[in-house]
Design a protein around this motif. Structure first.
Motif, PDB file in Angstrom:
ATOM      1  N   SER A  58     -34.156   6.268  68.034  1.00 20.63           N
ATOM      2  CA  SER A  58     -33.453   5.009  67.788  1.00 20.63           C
ATOM      3  C   SER A  58     -34.353   3.821  68.108  1.00 20.63           C
ATOM      4  O   SER A  58     -34.223   2.761  67.489  1.00 20.63           O
ATOM      5  CB  SER A  58     -32.147   4.930  68.578  1.00 20.63           C
ATOM      6  N   ALA A  59     -35.265   3.992  69.060  1.00 23.00           N
ATOM      7  CA  ALA A  59     -36.216   2.921  69.353  1.00 23.00           C
ATOM      8  C   ALA A  59     -37.226   2.757  68.221  1.00 23.00           C
ATOM      9  O   ALA A  59     -37.708   1.657  67.978  1.00 23.00           O
ATOM     10  CB  ALA A  59     -36.949   3.217  70.658  1.00 23.00           C
ATOM     11  N   LYS A  60     -37.532   3.851  67.530  1.00 21.48           N
ATOM     12  CA  LYS A  60     -38.519   3.811  66.448  1.00 21.48           C
ATOM     13  C   LYS A  60     -37.880   3.589  65.074  1.00 21.48           C
ATOM     14  O   LYS A  60     -38.565   3.282  64.124  1.00 21.48           O
ATOM     15  CB  LYS A  60     -39.331   5.106  66.433  1.00 21.48           C
ATOM     16  N   GLU A  61     -36.577   3.770  64.975  1.00 18.49           N
ATOM     17  CA  GLU A  61     -35.879   3.617  63.694  1.00 18.49           C
ATOM     18  C   GLU A  61     -34.658   2.736  63.903  1.00 18.49           C
ATOM     19  O   GLU A  61     -33.562   3.224  64.184  1.00 18.49           O
ATOM     20  CB  GLU A  61     -35.480   4.994  63.152  1.00 18.49           C
ATOM     21  N   PRO A  62     -34.818   1.421  63.787  1.00 18.19           N
ATOM     22  CA  PRO A  62     -33.722   0.492  64.066  1.00 18.19           C
ATOM     23  C   PRO A  62     -32.472   0.733  63.225  1.00 18.19           C
ATOM     24  O   PRO A  62     -31.364   0.488  63.693  1.00 18.19           O
ATOM     25  CB  PRO A  62     -34.316  -0.886  63.750  1.00 18.19           C
ATOM     26  N   ARG A  63     -32.627   1.234  62.003  1.00 19.07           N
ATOM     27  CA  ARG A  63     -31.441   1.481  61.159  1.00 19.07           C
ATOM     28  C   ARG A  63     -30.547   2.532  61.788  1.00 19.07           C
ATOM     29  O   ARG A  63     -29.335   2.522  61.601  1.00 19.07           O
ATOM     30  CB  ARG A  63     -31.865   1.933  59.763  1.00 19.07           C
TER      31      ARG A  63
ATOM     32  N   ALA B 108     -30.237   3.051  65.133  1.00 14.47           N
ATOM     33  CA  ALA B 108     -29.670   2.573  66.398  1.00 14.47           C
ATOM     34  C   ALA B 108     -28.241   2.059  66.229  1.00 14.47           C
ATOM     35  O   ALA B 108     -27.381   2.333  67.068  1.00 14.47           O
ATOM     36  CB  ALA B 108     -30.566   1.485  66.983  1.00 14.47           C
ATOM     37  N   GLU B 109     -27.968   1.361  65.154  1.00 19.81           N
ATOM     38  CA  GLU B 109     -26.621   0.826  64.927  1.00 19.81           C
ATOM     39  C   GLU B 109     -25.600   1.954  64.767  1.00 19.81           C
ATOM     40  O   GLU B 109     -24.504   1.903  65.325  1.00 19.81           O
ATOM     41  CB  GLU B 109     -26.628  -0.056  63.674  1.00 19.81           C
TER      42      GLU B 109
END
Length: 117
Positions: free
Chosen positions: A55-60, A62-63
């Motif tokens: 989630s830190a490397k793929e912001p999409r 994280a939501e």
């Protein structure tokens, strides 16, 4: 195509990149019992560790993970949906054996020119 299907290849590559760069401490963590057995006969860090890293490397992602956390979704189920239920060390070795290359490269975003005054 679902959102998860669209980001699976990117998330896998980013997870392998993260694991490769942090495997010293991740191996210690797993040697202390903080791991999950994988269908390929190996082991991987617990789902919360993997989801935190990707989630830190793929912001999409994280939501979506925020919403899953609100409904108390099982982390290991999310790992399955994302296609990350594999032994990362075994996967890195498999990728190394193919074409003599290591894992796929992550292309950094192009630098944007800053406006000048």
């Amino acid at each position: 195509m679902s959102f998860f299907e669209q980001i699976k290849p990117s998330v896998k590559t980013k997870w392998l990149d993260y694991f490769e760069n942090n495997q010293d401490w991740l191996k210690i963590l797993m040697d202390r019992g903080e791991y999950v057995a994988t269908p390929d006969g190996g082991r991987r860090p617990q789902g919360s560790v993997i989801l935190g890293a990707v989630s830190a490397k793929e912001p999409r992602l994280a939501e979506s993970l925020y919403l899953f956390s609100l409904v108390e979704a099982n982390f290991d189920t999310i790992i399955d949906v994302l296609g990350l239920n594999f032994d990362p060390l075994m996967e890195l070795k498999n990728l190394e054996g193919k074409d003599g290359n290591t894992k796929p490269l992550i292309t950094p975003p192009s630098k944007m020119a800053l406006p000048t005054e």
